[in-house]
Design a protein around this motif. Structure first.
Motif, mmCIF file in Angstrom:
data_model
loop_
_atom_site.group_PDB
_atom_site.id
_atom_site.type_symbol
_atom_site.label_atom_id
_atom_site.label_comp_id
_atom_site.label_asym_id
_atom_site.label_seq_id
_atom_site.Cartn_x
_atom_site.Cartn_y
_atom_site.Cartn_z
ATOM 1 N N THR A 298 0.769 -1.140 0.029
ATOM 2 C CA THR A 298 -0.018 -0.152 -0.024
ATOM 3 C C THR A 298 0.793 1.192 0.064
ATOM 4 O OG1 THR A 298 -0.033 -0.149 2.425
ATOM 5 C CG2 THR A 298 -1.870 -1.246 1.421
ATOM 6 N N GLU A 299 2.326 1.178 0.075
ATOM 7 C CA GLU A 299 3.052 2.303 -0.005
ATOM 8 C C GLU A 299 4.346 1.804 -0.452
ATOM 9 O OE1 GLU A 299 3.865 3.863 3.990
ATOM 10 O OE2 GLU A 299 3.270 1.817 4.852
ATOM 11 N N ILE A 300 5.119 2.603 -0.832
ATOM 12 C CA ILE A 300 6.579 2.621 -1.126
ATOM 13 C C ILE A 300 7.340 2.777 -0.068
ATOM 14 C CG2 ILE A 300 8.515 3.281 -2.575
ATOM 15 C CD1 ILE A 300 6.417 4.368 -4.792
ATOM 16 N N LEU A 301 8.077 1.907 0.511
ATOM 17 C CA LEU A 301 9.106 1.837 1.544
ATOM 18 C C LEU A 301 10.319 1.667 1.513
ATOM 19 C CD1 LEU A 301 6.849 -0.572 3.519
ATOM 20 C CD2 LEU A 301 6.834 1.809 4.229
ATOM 21 N N PRO A 302 11.420 2.163 2.353
ATOM 22 C CA PRO A 302 12.687 1.720 2.407
ATOM 23 C C PRO A 302 12.933 0.369 2.252
ATOM 24 C CG PRO A 302 12.201 3.695 3.960
ATOM 25 C CD PRO A 302 10.965 2.962 3.806
ATOM 26 N N ALA A 303 13.872 -0.219 1.669
ATOM 27 C CA ALA A 303 14.245 -1.395 1.726
ATOM 28 C C ALA A 303 14.573 -2.235 3.037
ATOM 29 C CB ALA A 303 15.539 -1.966 0.474
ATOM 30 N N ALA A 304 15.185 -1.300 3.852
ATOM 31 C CA ALA A 304 15.627 -1.912 5.288
ATOM 32 C C ALA A 304 14.213 -1.940 5.903
ATOM 33 C CB ALA A 304 16.616 -0.603 5.944
ATOM 34 N N GLU A 305 13.326 -1.298 5.812
ATOM 35 C CA GLU A 305 12.120 -1.301 6.624
ATOM 36 C C GLU A 305 11.331 -2.528 6.123
ATOM 37 O OE1 GLU A 305 8.638 -0.757 9.020
ATOM 38 O OE2 GLU A 305 10.708 -0.028 9.087
ATOM 39 N N ILE A 306 11.393 -2.916 4.552
ATOM 40 C CA ILE A 306 10.728 -3.916 4.249
ATOM 41 C C ILE A 306 11.464 -5.205 4.753
ATOM 42 C CG2 ILE A 306 10.418 -5.477 2.212
ATOM 43 C CD1 ILE A 306 10.255 -2.711 0.566
ATOM 44 N N VAL A 307 12.847 -5.172 4.878
ATOM 45 C CA VAL A 307 13.440 -6.494 5.557
ATOM 46 C C VAL A 307 12.737 -6.689 6.942
ATOM 47 C CG1 VAL A 307 15.811 -7.333 6.206
ATOM 48 C CG2 VAL A 307 15.555 -6.365 3.951
ATOM 49 N N ARG A 308 12.871 -5.505 7.626
ATOM 50 C CA ARG A 308 12.860 -5.618 9.292
ATOM 51 C C ARG A 308 11.181 -6.484 9.200
ATOM 52 N NH1 ARG A 308 9.526 -3.467 12.841
ATOM 53 N NH2 ARG A 308 8.703 -1.970 11.367
ATOM 54 N N ARG A 309 10.095 -5.839 8.447
ATOM 55 C CA ARG A 309 8.953 -6.331 8.624
ATOM 56 C C ARG A 309 8.838 -7.785 8.313
ATOM 57 N NH1 ARG A 309 4.741 -1.232 6.629
ATOM 58 N NH2 ARG A 309 5.604 0.254 7.724
ATOM 59 N N LEU A 310 9.550 -8.178 7.192
ATOM 60 C CA LEU A 310 9.313 -9.666 6.770
ATOM 61 C C LEU A 310 9.933 -10.275 7.866
ATOM 62 C CD1 LEU A 310 10.140 -8.978 2.777
ATOM 63 C CD2 LEU A 310 8.029 -9.697 4.085
ATOM 64 N N ALA A 311 11.031 -9.906 8.565
ATOM 65 C CA ALA A 311 11.954 -10.618 9.399
ATOM 66 C C ALA A 311 11.252 -10.892 10.690
ATOM 67 C CB ALA A 311 13.246 -10.100 9.773
#
Length: 311
Positions: A298-311
């Protein structure tokens, strides 16, 4: 520490051609994930520079992906000489390359779409399997839903399984792990990241889309025929569908130039996605790869935040 990937977290950036570059690789690696260079169509000297640039930026492990539908011997040799930490293969039999890669200290992950393919990859010496579910975006060599495929592969082999397909948030990553996956490989979610090299039109289309906006098709076949892929339905797809879904040679607008790549024209139905080097008056008719997990973006995010959420 995720022992399969060799990284802090069990999150792998998939080989998203047209959307991956040094900024994304560094961001994923620095956040504790495994970055992947999509190298299948790179000239060897370009690939060598990409590897050198990434190694100057980080000492974290990374992967190089090669699609075996195309000739890859020279690139495999380069991976061996560079002692790439992880080499991933898809769309073909890697057996002839595995012993040389292992001798150089490279680990080999093989993407598969069925239990039979998983057993063959295990017999070839793969160190891990990437289970690509039918929900995945991009070129899809699978007809099996991800959860079923992960369970099948865990039962068919003793290799660790990395789940790929429609994983875009913490919930879908957790579901993949609950099915038996040791890690997740993620593509579409990283296309819609700040560091992705995808053009804004592609990123914004992903944010606006739902799972029902994706379709598995063979339509965008110029450059790679007879390879099913999941994309967003767009004007090119809808016009073709309205015309009765005619075969190649009879499709609406066939041969029409819709953009350029590094100054060279490419035509409608090309596999080319809107990334670096692509120029088009309108990117909407181009090939917009997307997995079913797009509805969770639903939004464009920093890659580091994507890793954090997936982890």
């Amino acid at each position: 520490m995720n022992e399969v990937l060799g990284t802090r977290f069990g999150v792998m950036q998939a080989p998203i051609g047209g959307a991956a570059g040094q900024e994304l690789y560094r961001a994923v690696a620095d956040a504790g994930g495994l970055a992947t260079i999509p190298a299948s169509w790179m000239e060897p000297d370009v690939l060598r520079r990409e590897i050198a640039d990434l190694r100057r930026a980080t000492d974290a492990p990374f992967a190089v992906n090669l699609v075996l539908h195309f000739e890859q011997a020279e690139r495999v040799a380069l991976c061996i000489s560079e002692r790439i930490p992880v080499v991933t293969f898809s769309w073909g039999d890697p057996a002839g390359f595995v012993p040389q890669l292992h001798a150089a200290g490279c680990r080999v992950f093989v993407q598969v779409g069925s239990a039979a393919d998983g057993r063959a990859a295990a017999a070839a010496g793969a160190d891990a399997l990437i289970a690509q579910g039918v929900e995945a975006g991009g070129h899809v060599d699978s007809t099996t839903p991800l959860a079923e495929l992960v369970a099948d592969l865990c039962g068919a082999t003793r290799l660790p399984v990395i789940a790929a397909g429609a994983i875009a948030d913490a919930a879908t990553a957790a579901a993949a792990r609950a099915a038996g996956a040791a890690a997740v490989a993620v593509g579409t979610r990283f296309v819609a990241s700040d560091e992705s090299t995808a053009l804004p039109a592609w990123k914004n289309a992903l944010v606006a889309a739902t799972a029902g906006d994706t379709v598995m098709t063979g339509l965008f076949d110029v450059g790679w025929p007879d390879a099913p892929h999941r994309v967003l339905r767009n004007s090119t797809y809808r016009t073709w569908e309205a015309a009765g879904s005619p075969p190649p040679g009879a499709r609406p607008g066939e041969g029409e130039v819709v953009g350029t790549y590094l100054g060279e024209p490419f035509v409608r139905y090309s596999m080319k996605s809107p990334g670096p080097g692509v120029e088009a008056a309108d990117c909407e008719p181009l090939c917009l790869y997307a997995g079913e997990g797009v509805e969770r973006i639903t939004e464009i995010l920093p890659a580091a935040e994507i890793v954090r959420r997936l982890a």
